[in-house]
Write a protein that holds these residues in place. Structure first.
Motif, PDB file in Angstrom:
ATOM      1  N   UNK A 144      21.534  53.978 -64.834  1.00  0.00           N
ATOM      2  CA  UNK A 144      21.404  54.464 -63.459  1.00  0.00           C
ATOM      3  C   UNK A 144      20.693  55.812 -63.395  1.00  0.00           C
ATOM      4  N   UNK A 145      20.854  56.632 -64.419  1.00  0.00           N
ATOM      5  CA  UNK A 145      20.420  58.023 -64.301  1.00  0.00           C
ATOM      6  C   UNK A 145      19.380  58.446 -65.328  1.00  0.00           C
ATOM      7  N   UNK A 146      18.769  57.515 -66.008  1.00  0.00           N
ATOM      8  CA  UNK A 146      17.737  57.893 -66.971  1.00  0.00           C
ATOM      9  C   UNK A 146      16.610  56.879 -66.920  1.00  0.00           C
ATOM     10  N   UNK A 147      15.505  57.258 -67.538  1.00  0.00           N
ATOM     11  CA  UNK A 147      14.357  56.354 -67.616  1.00  0.00           C
ATOM     12  C   UNK A 147      14.311  55.637 -68.959  1.00  0.00           C
ATOM     13  N   UNK A 148      15.420  55.643 -69.694  1.00  0.00           N
ATOM     14  CA  UNK A 148      15.470  54.985 -70.992  1.00  0.00           C
ATOM     15  C   UNK A 148      15.301  53.474 -70.832  1.00  0.00           C
ATOM     16  N   UNK A 149      14.651  52.865 -71.805  1.00  0.00           N
ATOM     17  CA  UNK A 149      14.526  51.410 -71.799  1.00  0.00           C
ATOM     18  C   UNK A 149      15.870  50.785 -72.156  1.00  0.00           C
ATOM     19  N   UNK A 150      15.978  49.493 -71.928  1.00  0.00           N
ATOM     20  CA  UNK A 150      17.221  48.791 -72.271  1.00  0.00           C
ATOM     21  C   UNK A 150      17.494  48.888 -73.766  1.00  0.00           C
TER      22      UNK A 150
ATOM     23  N   UNK B  49      16.159  60.418 -60.968  1.00  0.00           N
ATOM     24  CA  UNK B  49      15.121  59.683 -60.242  1.00  0.00           C
ATOM     25  C   UNK B  49      14.335  60.582 -59.299  1.00  0.00           C
ATOM     26  N   UNK B  50      14.766  61.839 -59.138  1.00  0.00           N
ATOM     27  CA  UNK B  50      14.083  62.746 -58.210  1.00  0.00           C
ATOM     28  C   UNK B  50      13.027  63.529 -58.977  1.00  0.00           C
ATOM     29  N   UNK B  51      11.783  63.323 -58.628  1.00  0.00           N
ATOM     30  CA  UNK B  51      10.689  64.020 -59.300  1.00  0.00           C
ATOM     31  C   UNK B  51       9.672  64.419 -58.238  1.00  0.00           C
ATOM     32  N   UNK B  52       9.778  65.660 -57.763  1.00  0.00           N
ATOM     33  CA  UNK B  52       8.908  66.152 -56.711  1.00  0.00           C
ATOM     34  C   UNK B  52       8.181  67.390 -57.229  1.00  0.00           C
ATOM     35  N   UNK B  53       6.888  67.276 -57.564  1.00  0.00           N
ATOM     36  CA  UNK B  53       6.157  68.429 -58.094  1.00  0.00           C
ATOM     37  C   UNK B  53       6.173  69.634 -57.163  1.00  0.00           C
ATOM     38  N   UNK B  54       6.237  69.391 -55.842  1.00  0.00           N
ATOM     39  CA  UNK B  54       6.258  70.508 -54.899  1.00  0.00           C
ATOM     40  C   UNK B  54       7.541  71.322 -55.041  1.00  0.00           C
ATOM     41  N   UNK B  55       8.658  70.643 -55.252  1.00  0.00           N
ATOM     42  CA  UNK B  55       9.924  71.343 -55.456  1.00  0.00           C
ATOM     43  C   UNK B  55       9.869  72.164 -56.737  1.00  0.00           C
TER      44      UNK B  55
ATOM     45  N   UNK C   4      22.700  61.181 -69.529  1.00  0.00           N
ATOM     46  CA  UNK C   4      21.280  60.979 -69.237  1.00  0.00           C
ATOM     47  C   UNK C   4      20.502  62.279 -69.413  1.00  0.00           C
ATOM     48  N   UNK C   5      21.096  63.390 -69.033  1.00  0.00           N
ATOM     49  CA  UNK C   5      20.437  64.692 -69.174  1.00  0.00           C
ATOM     50  C   UNK C   5      20.145  64.976 -70.639  1.00  0.00           C
ATOM     51  N   UNK C   6      21.133  64.739 -71.506  1.00  0.00           N
ATOM     52  CA  UNK C   6      20.954  65.015 -72.927  1.00  0.00           C
ATOM     53  C   UNK C   6      19.884  64.113 -73.543  1.00  0.00           C
ATOM     54  N   UNK C   7      19.784  62.876 -73.054  1.00  0.00           N
ATOM     55  CA  UNK C   7      18.743  61.990 -73.552  1.00  0.00           C
ATOM     56  C   UNK C   7      17.366  62.461 -73.097  1.00  0.00           C
TER      57      UNK C   7
ATOM     58  N   UNK D 115      19.869  74.861 -56.111  1.00  0.00           N
ATOM     59  CA  UNK D 115      19.481  73.480 -55.841  1.00  0.00           C
ATOM     60  C   UNK D 115      20.736  72.622 -55.933  1.00  0.00           C
ATOM     61  N   UNK D 116      21.048  71.927 -54.861  1.00  0.00           N
ATOM     62  CA  UNK D 116      22.237  71.080 -54.817  1.00  0.00           C
ATOM     63  C   UNK D 116      21.784  69.625 -54.774  1.00  0.00           C
ATOM     64  N   UNK D 117      22.145  68.876 -55.813  1.00  0.00           N
ATOM     65  CA  UNK D 117      21.707  67.482 -55.909  1.00  0.00           C
ATOM     66  C   UNK D 117      22.838  66.625 -56.436  1.00  0.00           C
ATOM     67  N   UNK D 118      22.822  65.350 -56.067  1.00  0.00           N
ATOM     68  CA  UNK D 118      23.830  64.410 -56.551  1.00  0.00           C
ATOM     69  C   UNK D 118      23.188  63.056 -56.739  1.00  0.00           C
ATOM     70  N   UNK D 119      23.968  61.993 -56.569  1.00  0.00           N
ATOM     71  CA  UNK D 119      23.416  60.655 -56.687  1.00  0.00           C
ATOM     72  C   UNK D 119      22.811  60.429 -58.049  1.00  0.00           C
ATOM     73  N   UNK D 120      21.520  60.226 -58.084  1.00  0.00           N
ATOM     74  CA  UNK D 120      20.793  60.004 -59.329  1.00  0.00           C
ATOM     75  C   UNK D 120      19.685  61.045 -59.440  1.00  0.00           C
ATOM     76  N   UNK D 121      20.003  62.256 -59.900  1.00  0.00           N
ATOM     77  CA  UNK D 121      18.985  63.313 -59.944  1.00  0.00           C
ATOM     78  C   UNK D 121      17.846  62.996 -60.898  1.00  0.00           C
TER      79      UNK D 121
END
Length: 333
Positions: free
Chosen positions: A297-303, A106-112, A156-159, A98-104
């Motif tokens: 930019x890359x996590x769903x953490x609150x401010x 934010x990508x949430x596709x159950x089919x994938x 963001x991944x570690x969070x 799987x090759x992804x960039x940008x803001x991974x």
């Protein structure tokens, strides 16, 4: 029969040469997420083409998939026409990347996620390149595994996945899971896999083909060391810079940093101004604000959570610091 007679029999005119079986073809799948990094993808697929060319055999074949199928756009605007839509059908594959960039994040596709899990159940080795490990983690495919991904995505991944062991290496191969930090590290990963598949001679030939005169091991660091990144050689300042980067959530006081450098606070401030063109406080603050920007930019953490993760007392304090930096620009502190 003597050995000479045996050799003569083997070379007798009209006798067929011994049959050499061609090695089996390995099938590689590339799942391209919109805004994928073209350099990382190219560094992964081109070594396979070169291995086929140099060996004179069809050692590798590959296919492309993307959510929804059709053409998928890279981050630089180049499009790749895919062979299949994700989930449309189960494709044969020995390895899938799987090759992804940008803001991974934010990508949430159950089919994938479901398709990747199905491929894994069918015995495929599953890998992620650049931001791709984010997609693997979301699919539950990295549980109990060590992994790596591009350094920009690590905070963001570690969070988001605190139970997954993240290392800042070029690539990690752990059985049927493979992760890669992206960029030209994908070339080093593929050279390592080619060596495993077909020996060091072919791997060296492919590396030479691409003018890559040093094959890096997976545990090699992703980033330049501090000397190269900041253009400084003073060991006192380097110790302090390393400590700052390792302590963003709970910033160290100036006195502790000065103790690390074995100088006074005033001398440390002078080192920062003379060698980096800005004060100690400004440099540390910029590191924390950069990390806050990445997490935003890359996590769903609150401010509030981002503020805590970067050493600010509250979201309001973080916002005020961001506004001051925008107003001050790059003026030295």
């Amino acid at each position: 029969m003597s050995s000479d007679a045996s050799a003569s029999a083997r070379l007798r005119p009209g006798r067929k040469p011994p049959r050499i079986e061609a090695p089996p073809t390995l099938t590689i799948g590339f799942v391209l997420v919109p805004d994928f990094p073209l350099m990382a993808y190219t560094a992964a697929v081109e070594p396979l083409r070169a291995a086929n060319t140099l060996s004179g055999c069809r050692l590798y074949e590959w296919w492309h998939a993307a959510p929804g199928g059709g053409a998928v756009r890279a981050s630089n605007g180049v499009t790749i026409l895919t062979d299949v839509a994700v989930g449309a059908a189960t494709r044969a594959a020995d390895r899938v990347f799987v090759c992804a960039g940008g803001n991974p994040a934010a990508f949430d596709d159950p089919a994938v996620s479901a398709w990747l899990r199905d491929l894994a159940r069918r015995g495929a080795t599953i890998g992620g390149i650049s931001g791709g490990p984010y997609i693997l983690a979301r699919a539950g495919l990295l549980e109990g595994r060590r992994c790596t991904l591009h350094w920009e995505h690590v905070p963001a991944f570690e969070e988001h996945f605190p139970d997954i062991d993240v290392v800042r290496s070029l690539f990690e191969i752990q059985g049927d899971r493979v992760t890669c930090s992206g960029g030209i590290a994908a070339l080093d990963l593929m050279l390592s896999l080619i060596e495993r598949d077909h020996g060091p001679g072919l791997a060296a030939g492919v590396s030479d083909w691409f003018l890559h005169n040093q094959i890096r091991e997976g545990l090699s660091p992703q980033r330049m060391d501090l000397r190269q990144r900041f253009g400084v050689r003073d060991p006192r300042l380097l110790r302090v810079l390393a400590a700052m980067e390792a302590n963003l959530e709970a910033p160290l006081p100036r006195e502790a940093l000065a103790d690390l450098a074995r100088v006074s606070v005033r001398q440390l401030e002078r080192l920062f101004h003379d060698l980096l063109g800005q004060g100690l406080h400004r440099h540390y603050l910029n590191l924390r604000l950069d990390r806050a920007h990445q997490l935003g930019r890359e996590s769903a953490l609150s401010r509030s959570e981002i503020a805590t993760a970067t050493g600010f007392a509250s979201a309001d304090e973080l916002s005020r610091a961001e506004r001051r930096r925008r107003l001050q620009g790059s003026a030295p502190g």
